[in-house]
Design a protein around this motif. Structure first.
Motif, PDB file in Angstrom:
ATOM      1  N   ASN A 153     -14.569   3.722  -9.266  1.00 21.55           N
ATOM      2  CA  ASN A 153     -14.550   4.593  -8.085  1.00 21.55           C
ATOM      3  C   ASN A 153     -15.388   4.068  -6.918  1.00 21.55           C
ATOM      4  O   ASN A 153     -15.877   4.841  -6.102  1.00 21.55           O
ATOM      5  CB  ASN A 153     -15.029   6.009  -8.455  1.00 21.55           C
ATOM      6  CG  ASN A 153     -14.148   6.651  -9.506  1.00 21.55           C
ATOM      7  OD1 ASN A 153     -12.957   6.333  -9.611  1.00 21.55           O
ATOM      8  ND2 ASN A 153     -14.717   7.548 -10.297  1.00 21.55           N
ATOM      9  N   ARG A 154     -15.513   2.769  -6.840  1.00 26.09           N
ATOM     10  CA  ARG A 154     -16.249   2.198  -5.703  1.00 26.09           C
ATOM     11  C   ARG A 154     -15.379   2.111  -4.458  1.00 26.09           C
ATOM     12  O   ARG A 154     -15.897   2.083  -3.347  1.00 26.09           O
ATOM     13  CB  ARG A 154     -16.782   0.811  -6.086  1.00 26.09           C
ATOM     14  CG  ARG A 154     -17.876   0.887  -7.142  1.00 26.09           C
ATOM     15  CD  ARG A 154     -18.417  -0.468  -7.519  1.00 26.09           C
ATOM     16  NE  ARG A 154     -19.506  -0.328  -8.489  1.00 26.09           N
ATOM     17  CZ  ARG A 154     -20.082  -1.351  -9.126  1.00 26.09           C
ATOM     18  NH1 ARG A 154     -19.657  -2.600  -8.887  1.00 26.09           N
ATOM     19  NH2 ARG A 154     -21.056  -1.138  -9.993  1.00 26.09           N
ATOM     20  N   GLU A 155     -14.066   2.062  -4.646  1.00 24.40           N
ATOM     21  CA  GLU A 155     -13.139   2.048  -3.512  1.00 24.40           C
ATOM     22  C   GLU A 155     -12.008   3.024  -3.790  1.00 24.40           C
ATOM     23  O   GLU A 155     -11.607   3.232  -4.934  1.00 24.40           O
ATOM     24  CB  GLU A 155     -12.565   0.644  -3.290  1.00 24.40           C
ATOM     25  CG  GLU A 155     -13.596  -0.401  -2.905  1.00 24.40           C
ATOM     26  CD  GLU A 155     -12.967  -1.765  -2.682  1.00 24.40           C
ATOM     27  OE1 GLU A 155     -11.716  -1.862  -2.848  1.00 24.40           O
ATOM     28  OE2 GLU A 155     -13.699  -2.707  -2.363  1.00 24.40           O
ATOM     29  N   ARG A 156     -11.486   3.630  -2.746  1.00 29.45           N
ATOM     30  CA  ARG A 156     -10.359   4.542  -2.870  1.00 29.45           C
ATOM     31  C   ARG A 156      -9.044   3.767  -2.861  1.00 29.45           C
ATOM     32  O   ARG A 156      -8.985   2.638  -2.364  1.00 29.45           O
ATOM     33  CB  ARG A 156     -10.361   5.550  -1.712  1.00 29.45           C
ATOM     34  CG  ARG A 156     -11.522   6.517  -1.737  1.00 29.45           C
ATOM     35  CD  ARG A 156     -11.468   7.450  -0.536  1.00 29.45           C
ATOM     36  NE  ARG A 156     -10.219   8.185  -0.477  1.00 29.45           N
ATOM     37  CZ  ARG A 156      -9.997   9.328  -1.135  1.00 29.45           C
ATOM     38  NH1 ARG A 156     -10.945   9.846  -1.888  1.00 29.45           N
ATOM     39  NH2 ARG A 156      -8.841   9.951  -1.030  1.00 29.45           N
ATOM     40  N   PHE A 157      -8.017   4.370  -3.428  1.00 34.02           N
ATOM     41  CA  PHE A 157      -6.670   3.815  -3.290  1.00 34.02           C
ATOM     42  C   PHE A 157      -6.137   4.294  -1.942  1.00 34.02           C
ATOM     43  O   PHE A 157      -5.665   5.419  -1.809  1.00 34.02           O
ATOM     44  CB  PHE A 157      -5.743   4.318  -4.407  1.00 34.02           C
ATOM     45  CG  PHE A 157      -6.097   3.836  -5.790  1.00 34.02           C
ATOM     46  CD1 PHE A 157      -6.907   2.731  -5.980  1.00 34.02           C
ATOM     47  CD2 PHE A 157      -5.584   4.474  -6.909  1.00 34.02           C
ATOM     48  CE1 PHE A 157      -7.232   2.289  -7.255  1.00 34.02           C
ATOM     49  CE2 PHE A 157      -5.886   4.046  -8.186  1.00 34.02           C
ATOM     50  CZ  PHE A 157      -6.716   2.948  -8.361  1.00 34.02           C
ATOM     51  N   GLU A 158      -6.238   3.469  -0.935  1.00 37.95           N
ATOM     52  CA  GLU A 158      -5.795   3.853   0.406  1.00 37.95           C
ATOM     53  C   GLU A 158      -4.310   3.517   0.565  1.00 37.95           C
ATOM     54  O   GLU A 158      -3.941   2.361   0.771  1.00 37.95           O
ATOM     55  CB  GLU A 158      -6.627   3.130   1.471  1.00 37.95           C
ATOM     56  CG  GLU A 158      -8.102   3.516   1.486  1.00 37.95           C
ATOM     57  CD  GLU A 158      -8.329   4.946   1.957  1.00 37.95           C
ATOM     58  OE1 GLU A 158      -7.371   5.567   2.471  1.00 37.95           O
ATOM     59  OE2 GLU A 158      -9.458   5.444   1.817  1.00 37.95           O
ATOM     60  N   PRO A 187      -2.552  -0.913  -7.934  1.00 36.37           N
ATOM     61  CA  PRO A 187      -3.799  -0.159  -8.118  1.00 36.37           C
ATOM     62  C   PRO A 187      -3.635   0.819  -9.274  1.00 36.37           C
ATOM     63  O   PRO A 187      -2.698   1.614  -9.293  1.00 36.37           O
ATOM     64  CB  PRO A 187      -3.968   0.587  -6.790  1.00 36.37           C
ATOM     65  CG  PRO A 187      -3.114  -0.154  -5.806  1.00 36.37           C
ATOM     66  CD  PRO A 187      -1.969  -0.715  -6.595  1.00 36.37           C
ATOM     67  N   THR A 234      -9.583   0.660 -11.998  1.00 32.14           N
ATOM     68  CA  THR A 234     -10.698   0.654 -11.048  1.00 32.14           C
ATOM     69  C   THR A 234     -11.125   2.047 -10.614  1.00 32.14           C
ATOM     70  O   THR A 234     -12.178   2.205 -10.001  1.00 32.14           O
ATOM     71  CB  THR A 234     -10.333  -0.160  -9.791  1.00 32.14           C
ATOM     72  OG1 THR A 234      -9.160   0.405  -9.182  1.00 32.14           O
ATOM     73  CG2 THR A 234     -10.078  -1.619 -10.147  1.00 32.14           C
ATOM     74  N   ARG A 235     -10.308   3.046 -10.888  1.00 31.67           N
ATOM     75  CA  ARG A 235     -10.682   4.425 -10.590  1.00 31.67           C
ATOM     76  C   ARG A 235     -10.538   5.279 -11.848  1.00 31.67           C
ATOM     77  O   ARG A 235      -9.799   4.915 -12.770  1.00 31.67           O
ATOM     78  CB  ARG A 235      -9.830   5.007  -9.456  1.00 31.67           C
ATOM     79  CG  ARG A 235     -10.081   4.337  -8.106  1.00 31.67           C
ATOM     80  CD  ARG A 235      -9.529   5.155  -6.949  1.00 31.67           C
ATOM     81  NE  ARG A 235     -10.166   6.466  -6.826  1.00 31.67           N
ATOM     82  CZ  ARG A 235     -11.364   6.681  -6.254  1.00 31.67           C
ATOM     83  NH1 ARG A 235     -12.058   5.673  -5.774  1.00 31.67           N
ATOM     84  NH2 ARG A 235     -11.848   7.902  -6.178  1.00 31.67           N
ATOM     85  N   LYS A 271       0.820  -1.216   0.000  1.00 28.45           N
ATOM     86  CA  LYS A 271       0.000   0.000   0.000  1.00 28.45           C
ATOM     87  C   LYS A 271       0.851   1.262   0.000  1.00 28.45           C
ATOM     88  O   LYS A 271       0.566   2.233   0.710  1.00 28.45           O
ATOM     89  CB  LYS A 271      -0.968   0.000   1.188  1.00 28.45           C
ATOM     90  CG  LYS A 271      -1.989  -1.121   1.135  1.00 28.45           C
ATOM     91  CD  LYS A 271      -3.028  -0.989   2.230  1.00 28.45           C
ATOM     92  CE  LYS A 271      -4.099  -2.063   2.085  1.00 28.45           C
ATOM     93  NZ  LYS A 271      -5.149  -1.942   3.133  1.00 28.45           N
TER      94      LYS A 271
END
Length: 390
Positions: free
Chosen positions: A367-372, A252, A281-282, A210
């Motif tokens: 954009n269902r999840e953020r890149f944390e 990601p 994914t984003r 991450k």
């Protein structure tokens, strides 16, 4: 005696013993493999010069043809690595750029205007005179090693592409990634190049922890349009391949469908669908911005490549930025730099684009999840490398 064109309003030019031929500007021509067609002066020039046809060109048959402009690398010892950003409409607070200027030659690039601060033209100079910051990795290491450094996600390549062609040889971007990896410092990068695949051996392990994310810009799927809009960037299918390679390696990856240019790149939904299928994914988008000299460069590009729709494109860009006809005529205004509207525009056309983008993203699952990315792993001592262990 007539003293120039139109001295007698009732006599057409060229008729009468003393009439002079009209002064004609030298026509510009598109240059294969380059975005700009010339070297227009920058806004800090003390004198304004314009080329014109003096009538002798037709007789100069033995004159050698002009050689195509070549890329020149200029070395720079930078004074700092990190640039702080406090604009509320940009998603990162710090960035690092290993290069000034960009050989990709994207005609719309807002960073072109920064070459003016170097005394160079934002036209061909921006894409042929590339400044490489040879000490950028050492500077970044020193800045990350400072005890007072507060970690936040650093973006690589926010101004000019960090994987433009000269990166293959100079490897400055790779050196930056190595420094960030040593310091356990999270970062993102954005590119239009398939060259990012070269550094998967660094990016994949960092992404698994991450600490890394990548965005790939795809402005259009139309290869013919991309060739004149972004002449030395990777072809659209090559960028899709890079997205697929990154996603399969566990990095990601998002897609930037920017900039949106009215009546030019109209395949927003198709780009998003292709990028999603490849593994992105984003997604995000911006509208075209024409600050400073970029306005004149874009107008020239439109006249060269799309003269039949140039006026319509410029009128819609004006609408997107809330510029009235009075502003455009009276103040020469073509762009509103307000942080509230500059990225996505304002008014009915901006709202329609907003709806198209968000409906496509909802349908495709973007954009269902953020890149944390994990800020907690950063340690200033690790930035010093092996010496920090002793």
């Amino acid at each position: 005696m007539h003293t120039g064109v139109g001295a007698d309003p009732f006599q057409p030019p060229g008729e009468g013993c003393d009439a002079q031929p009209p002064e004609v500007r030298v026509p510009v021509q598109a240059i294969r493999g380059r975005g700009a067609a010339g070297r227009p002066q920058h806004r800090f020039e003390a004198h304004v010069r314009e080329a014109f046809d003096d009538g002798w060109g037709e007789d100069a048959e033995d004159e050698a043809p002009t050689a195509p402009p070549r890329t020149e690398i200029l070395w720079e010892d930078a004074r700092s690595a990190l640039t702080r950003n406090d604009s509320p409409d940009i998603f990162f607070s710090h960035s690092v750029n290993p290069y000034r200027g960009c050989e990709h030659g994207c005609i719309y690039c807002y960073a072109r205007a920064t070459h003016s601060y170097l005394g160079m033209s934002p036209g061909l100079d921006f894409e042929t005179r590339i400044i490489a910051k040879r000490n950028i990795a050492a500077l970044l290491r020193a800045e990350l090693a400072r005890p007072g450094h507060q970690p936040s996600v650093i973006n690589i390549g926010s101004a000019t592409d960090c994987y433009q062609p000269i990166e293959r040889e100079l490897r400055l971007t790779r050196a930056l990634i190595e420094v960030l990896g040593d310091a356990r410092h999270p970062f993102s990068l954005i590119t239009k190049s398939g060259g990012v695949e070269r550094d998967l051996d660094l990016l994949a392990p960092l992404a698994a922890q991450k600490l890394a994310a990548v965005y790939v810009t795809i402005t259009t799927l139309d290869a013919k349009l991309a060739r004149i809009l972004e002449p030395r960037a990777a072809a659209p299918h090559r960028r899709l391949r890079a997205i697929r390679a990154l996603a399969e390696a566990g990095v990601p990856v998002g897609v930037s469908v920017a900039p949106q240019i009215p009546f030019i790149n109209e395949d927003l939904e198709q780009v998003l669908a292709a990028a999603r299928e490849a593994g992105a994914t984003r997604a995000f988008y911006t509208v075209i911005r024409l600050p400073w000299e970029i306005d004149a460069l874009m107008r020239e590009w439109l006249q060269l490549h799309y003269p039949e729709r140039a006026a319509r494109v410029l009128a819609r860009i004006q609408d997107l930025h809330g510029i009235t006809d009075a502003d455009a005529r009276g103040r020469g205004k073509a762009y509103d730099a307000s942080h509230a509207t500059r990225m996505h525009g304002t008014g009915i056309w901006a709202e329609l684009l907003h709806q198209r983008f968000h409906k496509a993203c909802a349908r495709l699952g973007f954009n269902r999840e953020r890149f944390e990315l994990d800020l907690s792993q950063y340690q200033s001592g690790l930035a010093r490398g092996q010496a920090a262990l002793f």
